[in-house]
Scaffold this active site. Structure first.
Site, short mmCIF file in Angstrom:
data_model
loop_
_atom_site.label_atom_id
_atom_site.label_comp_id
_atom_site.label_asym_id
_atom_site.label_seq_id
_atom_site.Cartn_x
_atom_site.Cartn_y
_atom_site.Cartn_z
N ASP A 97 46.27 40.56 41.31
CA ASP A 97 44.85 40.89 41.37
C ASP A 97 44.33 41.13 39.95
O ASP A 97 45.10 41.41 39.03
CB ASP A 97 44.59 42.10 42.25
CG ASP A 97 45.15 43.40 41.66
OD1 ASP A 97 46.33 43.41 41.29
OD2 ASP A 97 44.39 44.39 41.55
N GLU A 163 46.83 46.29 42.20
CA GLU A 163 47.14 47.19 41.08
C GLU A 163 45.88 47.65 40.37
O GLU A 163 45.73 48.82 40.02
CB GLU A 163 48.08 46.49 40.10
CG GLU A 163 48.71 47.42 39.06
CD GLU A 163 47.85 47.63 37.83
OE1 GLU A 163 48.10 48.59 37.08
OE2 GLU A 163 46.91 46.84 37.60
N GLU A 164 44.94 46.73 40.14
CA GLU A 164 43.74 47.07 39.38
C GLU A 164 42.82 48.02 40.15
O GLU A 164 42.01 48.74 39.54
CB GLU A 164 42.96 45.81 39.00
CG GLU A 164 43.72 44.83 38.11
CD GLU A 164 43.97 45.38 36.70
OE1 GLU A 164 43.65 46.55 36.44
OE2 GLU A 164 44.47 44.63 35.86
N HIS A 426 40.62 43.63 30.66
CA HIS A 426 39.58 44.41 31.35
C HIS A 426 38.19 44.21 30.75
O HIS A 426 37.22 44.79 31.25
CB HIS A 426 39.89 45.91 31.39
CG HIS A 426 41.10 46.26 32.21
ND1 HIS A 426 41.36 47.54 32.64
CD2 HIS A 426 42.12 45.50 32.68
CE1 HIS A 426 42.50 47.55 33.32
NE2 HIS A 426 42.97 46.32 33.35
#
Length: 459
Positions: A97, A163-164, A426
């Site tokens: 993800d 995870e994010e 990010h």
């Protein structure tokens, strides 16, 4: 030339020859908008990505590749491959993800289209963490895959699907299905370094949302401004108190004098990596490495108040801020979160009412570096890069590491990956240096081969 160096040279050539395919893999992965938040992107995008991993890693030689639903409702992708009798077991971790693209207008190329520019490959997830998926595939193919017979070690594979989002699905799965994760060594491939080497520590996390109230409602600043207690002004004072005049994080009750005994991070290199503007100073009185990896660091992530455009002449009655506190190993995340909440509450001026909501947190992590896996990894990185391995910290948090360490206390955990500072993970314009994929894939393949010679099997 020795037999070992001949083998290394041949492996290096196989990895190099596989790089066009790695680019194809990464292009396919980046095109899948696998943001694990159905409010932003369709869940089908994550499902497509998981299915891609099942096919790709099956082709690369793993067996029983499948999706496993985790307690948060997302799917992990798991599989394995048996190695020779008596070989150790290695778990390969990554996540598929990605973060949302944020501001599309800030991207110089389409976020979900892998684009080559100035020698780098751009796209959301190109580094974090789909670049590490391409690294895994390239390493396994270089070792031979199904045509080359069995791998030199027993392999397990886990790719996380959320995870994010930080919803903890995989952490909850570990104690429920420990056989999926049990190994002698766990390679957590979701990091990267400013220098060639391995990450040995991760910061913990303690976030809060603080809300300040002073009035029943916003009031006209011309008629009432002055004596009327301004909630935004109160919040600004509270947030400012979190750092001292030198910029050191100064949350009451938290130690701020930690020292770092690993590799140095030169200040000029840090300035370049971060993009600090000319004339702007770094903050804090410690070294860059100490400020990053050995001391708490507070960041104001966002403030809910009227934006400049559309704001009115009013004294604010109620405002909020989201505050992140990163903590080094040795500081308990729950204690740090309570200290942050107490500091903000006590710093409120004029009797302003304060509410502090604790968000998700995670404990810091420090890896053991005295085992055979680290010795083998050091040799593999030295062969891949032509330089000795260094040990550094990482500012990000991976709560899964502590869960795995608690579940498998005798296992070695190593953190590696392709995410060097230039990747801008990010952020808009995320990218990866393809040479990092190439070198780290070679290092992983060399490690699996070298580690097999140095370890007894998992008990």
């Amino acid at each position: 030339m020795t037999t070992e160096s001949t083998g290394t040279a041949a492996l290096r050539e196989r990895v190099r020859a596989l790089m066009p395919r790695a680019k194809e893999d990464l292009a396919a992965l980046v095109a899948m908008r696998s943001v694990a938040d159905p409010r932003q992107f369709p869940p089908e995008e994550c499902a497509r990505t998981a299915d891609f991993l099942v096919r790709a890693f099956t082709e690369a030689g793993l067996r029983d590749m499948r999706r496993v639903t985790t307690p948060d409702g997302t799917d992990a992708v798991v599989g394995h491959a048996p190695g020779p009798e008596g070989a150790p077991t290695v778990l390969l971790y990554c996540h598929y993800d990605v973060q949302p693209p944020l501001d599309d207008a800030a991207w110089e190329t389409p976020p979900f289209e892998l684009t080559e520019r100035d020698g780098r490959w751009y796209g959301r997830g190109s580094a974090d963490c789909k670049g590490n998926i391409a690294m895994h595939l390239t390493a396994l193919r270089a070792l031979g895959g199904p045509e080359g017979g069995e791998f030199p070690v027993h392999l397990k594979f886990v790719a996380e699907g959320s995870e994010e989002q930080g919803t903890g699905g995989l952490e909850q799965l570990v104690p429920l299905q420990p056989d999926l994760f049990a190994a002698d060594t766990l390679l957590i491939c979701d990091t990267g370094n400013f220098a060639r080497g391995t990450t040995t520590s991760l910061r913990g996390l303690a976030n809060v949302v603080v809300t300040v109230s002073t009035l029943k409602g916003a009031m006209h600043s011309g008629m009432f401004g002055g004596p009327a207690p301004d909630a935004l002004a109160a919040l600004i004072r509270m947030l400012d108190s979190l750092r001292d005049e030198h910029g050191n994080t100064a949350v009451e009750g938290l130690p701020g004098d930690g020292v770092w005994d690993g590799v140095d991070y030169p200040a000029e290199q840090f300035r370049a990596d971060v993009g600090v503007l000319d004339g702007v100073s770094l903050v804090g009185t410690g070294s860059v490495a100490e400020e990053l990896w050995a001391r708490p660091a507070v960041t104001v992530l966002g403030i809910d108040c009227p934006p400049v455009v559309g704001s009115s002449a009013a004294v604010q009655a109620k405002v909020s801020a989201r505050v992140s506190l990163r903590i080094p190993p040795g500081v308990d995340a729950d204690d740090a979160q309570r200290a942050l909440a107490a500091h903000l509450t006590s710093a409120a001026p004029w009797g302003a009412r304060v509410e502090v909501e604790a968000e998700s947190g995670g404990q810091a992590f420090r890896a053991r570096t005295d085992g055979p896996a680290y010795e083998a990894l050091g040799e593999a990185l030295r062969e891949a890069y032509g330089k000795d391995m260094v040990q550094s910290g990482q500012g990000g948090s991976i709560p899964l590491c502590n869960v795995l360490a608690a579940q498998f206390p005798t296992a070695e955990i190593a953190l590696i990956g392709v995410e060097e500072p230039g990747c801008l993970i990010h952020a808009p314009n995320e990218s990866v240096d393809p040479s990092e994929i190439e070198h780290m894939a070679l290092a992983e393949a060399l490690f699996l081969r070298g580690y097999a010679r140095s370890r007894v099997p998992h008990g």
